[in-house]
Design a protein around this motif. Structure first.
Motif, PDB file in Angstrom:
ATOM      1  N   ASP A  41       8.381  13.752  16.481  1.00 22.67           N
ATOM      2  CA  ASP A  41       8.657  14.950  15.672  1.00 22.67           C
ATOM      3  C   ASP A  41       8.335  16.227  16.444  1.00 22.67           C
ATOM      4  O   ASP A  41       9.062  17.217  16.356  1.00 22.67           O
ATOM      5  CB  ASP A  41       7.842  14.922  14.365  1.00 22.67           C
ATOM      6  N   SER A  42       7.240  16.206  17.179  1.00 24.41           N
ATOM      7  CA  SER A  42       6.843  17.405  17.933  1.00 24.41           C
ATOM      8  C   SER A  42       7.876  17.745  19.001  1.00 24.41           C
ATOM      9  O   SER A  42       8.241  18.907  19.182  1.00 24.41           O
ATOM     10  CB  SER A  42       5.483  17.195  18.610  1.00 24.41           C
TER      11      SER A  42
ATOM     12  N   GLU B  30      10.824  19.347  17.696  1.00 21.75           N
ATOM     13  CA  GLU B  30      10.609  20.722  17.260  1.00 21.75           C
ATOM     14  C   GLU B  30      10.443  21.678  18.444  1.00 21.75           C
ATOM     15  O   GLU B  30      11.118  22.711  18.536  1.00 21.75           O
ATOM     16  CB  GLU B  30       9.358  20.795  16.365  1.00 21.75           C
ATOM     17  N   ILE B  31       9.519  21.336  19.367  1.00 25.91           N
ATOM     18  CA  ILE B  31       9.149  22.338  20.373  1.00 25.91           C
ATOM     19  C   ILE B  31      10.253  22.617  21.397  1.00 25.91           C
ATOM     20  O   ILE B  31      10.238  23.652  22.037  1.00 25.91           O
ATOM     21  CB  ILE B  31       7.831  21.976  21.101  1.00 25.91           C
ATOM     22  N   ASN B  32      11.221  21.726  21.515  1.00 28.12           N
ATOM     23  CA  ASN B  32      12.335  22.019  22.414  1.00 28.12           C
ATOM     24  C   ASN B  32      13.263  23.101  21.863  1.00 28.12           C
ATOM     25  O   ASN B  32      14.090  23.649  22.587  1.00 28.12           O
ATOM     26  CB  ASN B  32      13.146  20.751  22.687  1.00 28.12           C
ATOM     27  N   PHE B  33      13.120  23.381  20.567  1.00 25.37           N
ATOM     28  CA  PHE B  33      14.043  24.317  19.911  1.00 25.37           C
ATOM     29  C   PHE B  33      13.352  25.523  19.270  1.00 25.37           C
ATOM     30  O   PHE B  33      13.998  26.510  18.966  1.00 25.37           O
ATOM     31  CB  PHE B  33      14.833  23.578  18.817  1.00 25.37           C
TER      32      PHE B  33
ATOM     33  N   ASN C  98       8.762   6.732  22.007  1.00 20.98           N
ATOM     34  CA  ASN C  98       9.115   7.882  21.176  1.00 20.98           C
ATOM     35  C   ASN C  98       9.617   9.071  21.997  1.00 20.98           C
ATOM     36  O   ASN C  98      10.468   9.828  21.547  1.00 20.98           O
ATOM     37  CB  ASN C  98       7.938   8.281  20.282  1.00 20.98           C
ATOM     38  N   VAL C  99       9.070   9.211  23.201  1.00 21.79           N
ATOM     39  CA  VAL C  99       9.593  10.252  24.097  1.00 21.79           C
ATOM     40  C   VAL C  99      11.053   9.940  24.415  1.00 21.79           C
ATOM     41  O   VAL C  99      11.941  10.801  24.301  1.00 21.79           O
ATOM     42  CB  VAL C  99       8.748  10.348  25.401  1.00 21.79           C
ATOM     43  N   ALA C 100      11.325   8.692  24.771  1.00 13.60           N
ATOM     44  CA  ALA C 100      12.690   8.289  25.120  1.00 13.60           C
ATOM     45  C   ALA C 100      13.649   8.537  23.956  1.00 13.60           C
ATOM     46  O   ALA C 100      14.753   9.055  24.133  1.00 13.60           O
ATOM     47  CB  ALA C 100      12.709   6.817  25.524  1.00 13.60           C
TER      48      ALA C 100
ATOM     49  N   ILE D 201      -3.604  15.299  18.763  1.00 14.29           N
ATOM     50  CA  ILE D 201      -2.492  15.091  19.700  1.00 14.29           C
ATOM     51  C   ILE D 201      -1.999  16.468  20.135  1.00 14.29           C
ATOM     52  O   ILE D 201      -1.520  17.246  19.308  1.00 14.29           O
ATOM     53  CB  ILE D 201      -1.340  14.326  19.018  1.00 14.29           C
ATOM     54  N   SER D 202      -2.160  16.761  21.410  1.00 10.19           N
ATOM     55  CA  SER D 202      -1.647  18.030  21.949  1.00 10.19           C
ATOM     56  C   SER D 202      -0.493  17.667  22.857  1.00 10.19           C
ATOM     57  O   SER D 202      -0.654  16.887  23.786  1.00 10.19           O
ATOM     58  CB  SER D 202      -2.711  18.766  22.746  1.00 10.19           C
ATOM     59  N   ILE D 203       0.657  18.247  22.582  1.00 10.78           N
ATOM     60  CA  ILE D 203       1.842  17.862  23.347  1.00 10.78           C
ATOM     61  C   ILE D 203       2.538  19.096  23.901  1.00 10.78           C
ATOM     62  O   ILE D 203       2.689  20.087  23.201  1.00 10.78           O
ATOM     63  CB  ILE D 203       2.779  16.978  22.495  1.00 10.78           C
ATOM     64  N   ALA D 204       2.881  19.005  25.165  1.00 11.47           N
ATOM     65  CA  ALA D 204       3.569  20.115  25.817  1.00 11.47           C
ATOM     66  C   ALA D 204       4.743  19.547  26.602  1.00 11.47           C
ATOM     67  O   ALA D 204       4.708  18.401  27.031  1.00 11.47           O
ATOM     68  CB  ALA D 204       2.623  20.836  26.764  1.00 11.47           C
ATOM     69  N   ILE D 205       5.786  20.364  26.770  1.00  9.23           N
ATOM     70  CA  ILE D 205       6.828  19.965  27.703  1.00  9.23           C
ATOM     71  C   ILE D 205       6.764  20.953  28.853  1.00  9.23           C
ATOM     72  O   ILE D 205       6.841  22.155  28.662  1.00  9.23           O
ATOM     73  CB  ILE D 205       8.214  19.900  27.045  1.00  9.23           C
TER      74      ILE D 205
END
Lengths: 177, 280
Positions: B15-16, B19-22, B96-98, B140-144
């Protein structure tokens, strides 16, 4: 004043462009970044034909996101250009007249722009959604196996760019950095 | 003891990413709007306005903010009282990343070997860092992380006698050398102390902090303020075309180190600072 230009680029137009100018570019351009450049140079080394005639053309350093169904292309902003610095000369020798990317380029590239009367366009990084608005057609023409790094032929209308290095070797960044 | 299913964590990751890509975080949006007002270079103002136009369009039409949809970097802070149940956590995360990179029409930018460089075609593996922390939550901290800015990051092992001035000079010099390449206005994560990998981890982790948040450590806070001022006086500006908006934030983390050393890592992020934190 924002100047409108179109591809293929003609030398009499190129020499009027000055580092720092804002331009809107229209026409067909080609995408190629790290992996595609490596392949293009290999073909040149082997004396083989390239997938497109480079003469008078513009290469956009980009690896777009996949297009959603019914859309032309995904997000499509520039990648950093210096990684292509050492792979640019053989293409200029074949008549390449412009490259589009972001960031600084080497002293060699500035000299080549002057010698071969070509320009380096800067597109704004990190605004790939906005830039994709100006891309009207997209077709993979070579190296499909490279995925995002395949060579695409794009048709662009009024793509917003700055002249980064003009055909006299003047660099937009030398004023500020 | 609290049971948490690894699939729950996987869903947060999916879900993250979707969201964060957009959608840019609010603190970044607010900072961009603020800088449009105060930026003194016409070109800089124009570029900041384009950045704003881009995030509005990206959110409205669900086109990724940037074509470099990055490498997924995930920090998992796992409470000591938590028992993870289900498939192995890292497999669940990568699955889930894939799925997100496929479903979201996101770019697959990961190659299987740094040398032979075959694309894995699903943007995995992600980089996952695990910390055991007190309590029974999972954060959970997630960054791209895009690589235009990653490539401009630097590490140095200074001498203890180089001290504060040595650290400040190294960070400012890193920003100068990077110039337009990392897509300024940038965000800096600076890790000072520890060992080389500890300094790098702190630098990466610091990028996740909210812009304008105040560092609880007084010494680090003063370094942040000093760096912000020096960096925004360099006239690099948006996309390196001049102006006062070179850094949107400078975040420093410090850790005790050895009597012989002073490691410093500067991790640079671009203006499209895409990240999110969720606590389960």
């Amino acid at each position: 004043m924002i100047r409108k230009i179109s591809t293929p680029l003609k030398e009499e137009e190129i020499v009027l462009l000055e580092a720092g100018d804002e331009v809107l570019l229209s026409g067909y351009i080609y995408t190629a970044r790290d992996a595609a450049h490596k392949k293009l140079l290999q073909l040149i080394d082997e004396g083989k034909d390239l997938p497109f005639d480079v003469n008078g053309q513009v290469i956009f350093y980009v690896g777009p996101t996949p297009n959603k169904p019914g859309e032309v292309i995904g997000s499509a902003g520039p990648t950093t250009s210096y990684r292509m610095d050492e792979m640019t000369l053989p293409l200029l020798k074949l008549g390449l007249k412009g490259t589009i990317g972001k960031g600084k380029r080497s002293e060699d590239i500035k000299n080549y722009m002057n010698e071969y009367k070509a320009v380096y366009f800067i597109a704004i990084g990190g605004i790939g959604a906005l830039i994709s608005n100006s891309i009207k057609e997209s077709e993979i023409i070579a190296f499909e196996e490279l995925g995002t790094e395949a060579i695409r032929k794009l048709y662009v209308e009024d793509m917003p760019l700055y002249i980064g290095i003009d055909s006299y070797g003047n660099d937009i960044y030398s004023e500020v950095l | 003891m609290r049971l948490i299913q690894t699939d729950e964590i996987g869903k947060v990751v999916y879900d993250s990413l979707m969201e964060i890509n957009f959608v840019l975080p609010n603190d970044v949006k607010e900072k961009i709007i603020n800088q449009i007002e105060i930026e003194n270079s016409a070109r800089g103002k124009n570029i900041l306005s384009m950045i704003k136009e881009n995030y509005l369009l990206s959110e409205a039409k669900r086109i990724p903010l940037c074509q470099d949809t990055g490498m997924a970097v995930i920090f998992l802070d796992i409470g000591q009282g938590v028992l993870l149940e289900g498939d192995y956590i890292e497999d669940v995360i990568n699955r889930n990343v894939a799925k997100a990179y496929l479903d979201g029409y996101l770019r697959k930018s990961i190659v299987d070997s740094p040398l032979t460089r075959k694309n894995t075609n699903n943007n995995t593996p992600a980089i996952v860092h695990y910390n055991i922390v007190p309590g029974d939550d999972v954060k959970i901290s997630i960054a791209i992380k895009g690589f235009g800015s990653e490539n401009m990051s630097r590490m140095v092992l200074l001498k203890p006698s180089d001290g504060l001035e040595g650290v400040l000079d190294f960070v400012v010099d890193t920003v100068k050398k990077a110039g337009p390449n990392p897509c300024p206005p940038m965000i800096l994560g600076v890790g000072i102390g520890g060992t080389i990998e500890k300094a790098a981890l702190m630098a990466k982790h610091a990028l996740l902090r909210e812009l304008d948040s105040v560092n609880e450590d007084e010494e680090a806070r003063i370094i942040e303020e000093t760096l912000m001022e020096r960096i925004n006086s360099l006239n690099i500006g948006p996309m390196g075309m001049g102006g006062i908006t070179t850094a949107l934030g400078v975040h420093v983390e410090m850790f005790p180190t050895h009597i012989a050393g002073l490691p410093v890592v500067v991790n640079i992020n671009c203006h499209s600072s895409r990240h999110k934190e969720i606590i389960l």
